[in-house]
Scaffold this motif. Structure first.
Motif, short mmCIF file in Angstrom:
data_model
loop_
_atom_site.label_atom_id
_atom_site.label_comp_id
_atom_site.label_asym_id
_atom_site.label_seq_id
_atom_site.Cartn_x
_atom_site.Cartn_y
_atom_site.Cartn_z
N HIS A 1 7.93 2.68 -0.31
CA HIS A 1 6.41 3.02 0.39
C HIS A 1 5.61 2.27 -0.72
CE1 HIS A 1 7.16 6.19 -2.53
NE2 HIS A 1 5.84 6.26 -2.76
N THR B 1 -2.32 2.78 -0.91
CA THR B 1 -3.28 1.80 -0.76
C THR B 1 -4.49 2.57 -1.59
OG1 THR B 1 -4.15 3.05 1.48
CG2 THR B 1 -3.00 0.89 1.38
N GLU C 1 -0.45 8.57 6.56
CA GLU C 1 -1.54 7.21 7.07
C GLU C 1 -2.72 7.90 6.56
OE1 GLU C 1 -0.47 6.28 11.04
OE2 GLU C 1 1.05 5.17 10.41
N HIS D 1 2.09 4.10 2.96
CA HIS D 1 2.68 3.60 4.31
C HIS D 1 4.14 3.39 3.81
CE1 HIS D 1 -1.40 2.79 5.53
NE2 HIS D 1 -1.68 2.53 4.40
#
Length: 150
Positions: free
Chosen positions: A52, A55, A141, A146
């Motif tokens: 993963h 962000t 999310e 992600h």
């Protein structure tokens, strides 16, 4: 307004369970003005998250005991106690416990927020029906996490 000093005695942490891991939240974003969060993660033999990336936050790992197999920068590396790993946001990473002993690490994220993601996932895992994996993906999310596809 400044962030007040946070002092906690041993064993005063919140304990969350999800994905087979046990996470002891030592400092949350509420206590650090959102600057970072810190926890001790206990991963059982065979455990570890899927590949993963984040962000929103950078992530640091410090191995306390056991051996972690880390995937970062496209390669797997086995590391033991005292080893450190820094995974900047947007880097695909994961780890596995490929041994017969529990893996314990201190995990720090900056800014804070990962502990909120894990708490929401822990609530899903505590459901009598078991976790709804579609909801887990939605929670991820919402928090800028992600999962990499093979």
């Amino acid at each position: 307004m400044s962030t007040p000093v946070a002092i906690h005695p041993p064993a005063a942490e919140r304990i969350l369970r999800a994905f087979g891991d046990e996470v002891h939240v030592y400092l949350s974003g509420n206590e650090t003005g959102g600057r970072f969060a810190q926890a001790r993660s206990v991963t059982p033999p065979g455990g570890g998250p899927p590949p993963h990336w984040h962000t929103n936050e950078d992530e640091w790992f410090y191995v306390l005991s056991g051996t972690a197999s880390f995937f970062a920068d496209g390669a797997w590396r086995d590391i033991g106690p005292g080893s450190r790993v820094f995974c900047p946001r947007m880097s695909i990473h994961t780890f596995r416990n490929n041994t017969a002993e529990p893996l314990e690490m201190i995990v720090t994220t900056s800014p804070a927020g990962f502990e909120d993601f894990f708490a929401k996932c822990a609530a899903e895992f505590a459901s009598a029906a078991g976790p709804d994996m579609g909801r887990i993906i939605a929670i991820a999310e919402e928090h800028g996490i992600h999962f990499a596809t093979p």
